[in-house]
Design a protein around this motif. Structure first.
Motif, PDB file in Angstrom:
ATOM      1  N   GLU A 120     -11.189 -32.260 -15.587  1.00 20.12           N
ATOM      2  CA  GLU A 120      -9.877 -31.786 -16.070  1.00 20.12           C
ATOM      3  C   GLU A 120      -8.796 -32.818 -15.773  1.00 20.12           C
ATOM      4  N   CYS A 121      -9.169 -34.039 -15.396  1.00 23.46           N
ATOM      5  CA  CYS A 121      -8.113 -35.009 -15.054  1.00 23.46           C
ATOM      6  C   CYS A 121      -8.168 -36.228 -15.970  1.00 23.46           C
ATOM      7  N   ASP A 122      -7.055 -36.973 -15.992  1.00 28.14           N
ATOM      8  CA  ASP A 122      -7.007 -38.241 -16.721  1.00 28.14           C
ATOM      9  C   ASP A 122      -7.139 -39.415 -15.754  1.00 28.14           C
ATOM     10  N   VAL A 123      -6.660 -39.214 -14.526  1.00 33.77           N
ATOM     11  CA  VAL A 123      -6.714 -40.280 -13.520  1.00 33.77           C
ATOM     12  C   VAL A 123      -7.208 -39.686 -12.201  1.00 33.77           C
ATOM     13  N   LEU A 124      -8.342 -40.183 -11.713  1.00 29.15           N
ATOM     14  CA  LEU A 124      -8.843 -39.774 -10.392  1.00 29.15           C
ATOM     15  C   LEU A 124      -8.479 -40.861  -9.389  1.00 29.15           C
ATOM     16  N   VAL A 125      -7.759 -40.497  -8.340  1.00 30.91           N
ATOM     17  CA  VAL A 125      -7.400 -41.466  -7.293  1.00 30.91           C
ATOM     18  C   VAL A 125      -8.122 -41.051  -6.010  1.00 30.91           C
ATOM     19  N   MET A 126      -9.186 -41.791  -5.680  1.00 28.57           N
ATOM     20  CA  MET A 126      -9.991 -41.450  -4.486  1.00 28.57           C
ATOM     21  C   MET A 126      -9.422 -42.162  -3.262  1.00 28.57           C
ATOM     22  N   CYS A 127      -8.339 -41.615  -2.760  1.00 27.35           N
ATOM     23  CA  CYS A 127      -7.666 -42.240  -1.616  1.00 27.35           C
ATOM     24  C   CYS A 127      -8.249 -41.740  -0.290  1.00 27.35           C
ATOM     25  N   ALA A 128      -9.007 -40.647  -0.331  1.00 26.00           N
ATOM     26  CA  ALA A 128      -9.533 -40.057   0.914  1.00 26.00           C
ATOM     27  C   ALA A 128     -10.482 -41.005   1.636  1.00 26.00           C
ATOM     28  N   ALA A 129     -10.426 -40.937   2.958  1.00 28.47           N
ATOM     29  CA  ALA A 129     -11.363 -41.699   3.790  1.00 28.47           C
ATOM     30  C   ALA A 129     -12.558 -40.781   4.080  1.00 28.47           C
ATOM     31  N   VAL A 130     -13.441 -40.712   3.092  1.00 33.20           N
ATOM     32  CA  VAL A 130     -14.607 -39.826   3.204  1.00 33.20           C
ATOM     33  C   VAL A 130     -15.571 -40.424   4.239  1.00 33.20           C
ATOM     34  N   ALA A 131     -16.065 -39.597   5.142  1.00 33.30           N
ATOM     35  CA  ALA A 131     -17.010 -40.096   6.162  1.00 33.30           C
ATOM     36  C   ALA A 131     -18.238 -40.689   5.477  1.00 33.30           C
ATOM     37  N   ASP A 132     -18.730 -41.790   6.007  1.00 36.05           N
ATOM     38  CA  ASP A 132     -19.931 -42.418   5.449  1.00 36.05           C
ATOM     39  C   ASP A 132     -21.208 -41.809   6.019  1.00 36.05           C
ATOM     40  N   TYR A 133     -21.091 -41.231   7.210  1.00 31.91           N
ATOM     41  CA  TYR A 133     -22.262 -40.625   7.866  1.00 31.91           C
ATOM     42  C   TYR A 133     -21.908 -39.242   8.391  1.00 31.91           C
ATOM     43  N   LYS A 134     -22.935 -38.406   8.470  1.00 33.40           N
ATOM     44  CA  LYS A 134     -22.749 -37.084   9.080  1.00 33.40           C
ATOM     45  C   LYS A 134     -23.975 -36.790   9.945  1.00 33.40           C
ATOM     46  N   PRO A 135     -23.837 -35.914  10.966  1.00 37.39           N
ATOM     47  CA  PRO A 135     -24.999 -35.573  11.788  1.00 37.39           C
ATOM     48  C   PRO A 135     -26.107 -34.960  10.921  1.00 37.39           C
ATOM     49  N   GLN A 136     -27.342 -35.363  11.207  1.00 38.28           N
ATOM     50  CA  GLN A 136     -28.471 -34.856  10.411  1.00 38.28           C
ATOM     51  C   GLN A 136     -28.596 -33.342  10.534  1.00 38.28           C
TER      52      GLN A 136
END
Ligand code: CTP
Length: 224
Positions: free
Chosen positions: A79-95
């Protein structure tokens, strides 16, 4: 246009009271959401846990984990025209996440971490009806890493910033960024408060989006 902006960190739980996260304050993402609203765009802001007030007029979705961020971006991206992925998404998570508090026993403790799902690379690489803007926060080889991420993550634009200094990037009120476009061009936005950077960024992204959409014959949603 319709902007979908992500901001802040994610939290990856270890047990009911502990988590892995990062220093992202969300200031840059929130400033982008505010600049987009001020320019008359529709804005949806997907935010990790931060100490900021949601911008007035934005559709606001609060998330905690990288998995929630992943699902929420996929729910809204079409539903968007521009996605801005500014979040610092974690690269790892506990198994595994312990259902009860992990007790201290004075022994060495190792956590098994597994990679989180990369949101940008999970998006369709071709025939997209929206512009994909990634962020590249790095402490070294800024341009080289940004160019690599631009290609590896199929972005249309990468906004690179140096997070090695205390006076720009994470937690700071100021920033200094360089935009790398998939067309090979680059543009620098000199050091300034994040709110000023965000206004400039909004203009540059909209200009590039119009160019891309014109070329692809994509109709965009204009509010004003
Ligand atoms: N990103 C994502 N999904 C993830 C991790 C990151 O979509 N699971 C996005 C970020 O929102 C950002 C871009 O990827 O727009 C680059 O994030 P960054 O942390 O700089 O890069 P990484 O791919 O995580 O690489 P590294 O941490 O090794 O620099």
């Amino acid at each position: 246009m319709r902007f979908l902006v992500t901001a802040g960190p994610t939290r990856e739980p270890i047990d009911p009271i502990r988590y892995i996260s990062n220093r992202s304050s969300g200031k840059m993402g929130y400033a982008i959401a505010e600049a987009a609203l001020a320019a008359g765009h529709d804005v949806t802001l997907i935010s990790g846990p931060v100490n900021l007030h949601p911008p007035r007029g934005a559709q606001f979705v609060q998330i905690l984990t990288s998995d929630e961020m992943f699902e929420t971006v996929h729910r809204h991206v079409h539903e968007c025209d521009v996605l801005v992925m500014c979040a610092a998404v974690a690269d790892y998570k506990p198994q595994t996440v312990s259902p009860t508090k992990i007790k201290k026993d004075n022994e060495h403790l190792a956590l098994d971490l597994v990679p989180t799902r990369d949101i940008l690379t999970s998006l369709p690489p071709k025939n997209r009806q929206f512009l994909v803007v990634g962020f590249a926060a790095d402490t070294n080889d800024i341009e080289e890493n940004a160019q690599k991420k631009l290609r590896a993550k199929n972005c249309d634009v990468i906004v690179a910033n140096d997070v090695s200094s205390a006076t720009s990037g994470m937690e700071s009120d100021e920033n200094e960024v360089t935009l790398f476009f998939r067309t090979g061009e680059s543009e620098k936005i000199s050091r300034a408060p994040k709110k000023i950077i965000a206004r400039d960024l909004e203009k540059k992204l909209v200009k590039f989006a119009r160019k891309m959409f014109d070329k692809k014959n994509v109709t965009i949603t204009e509010r004003n």
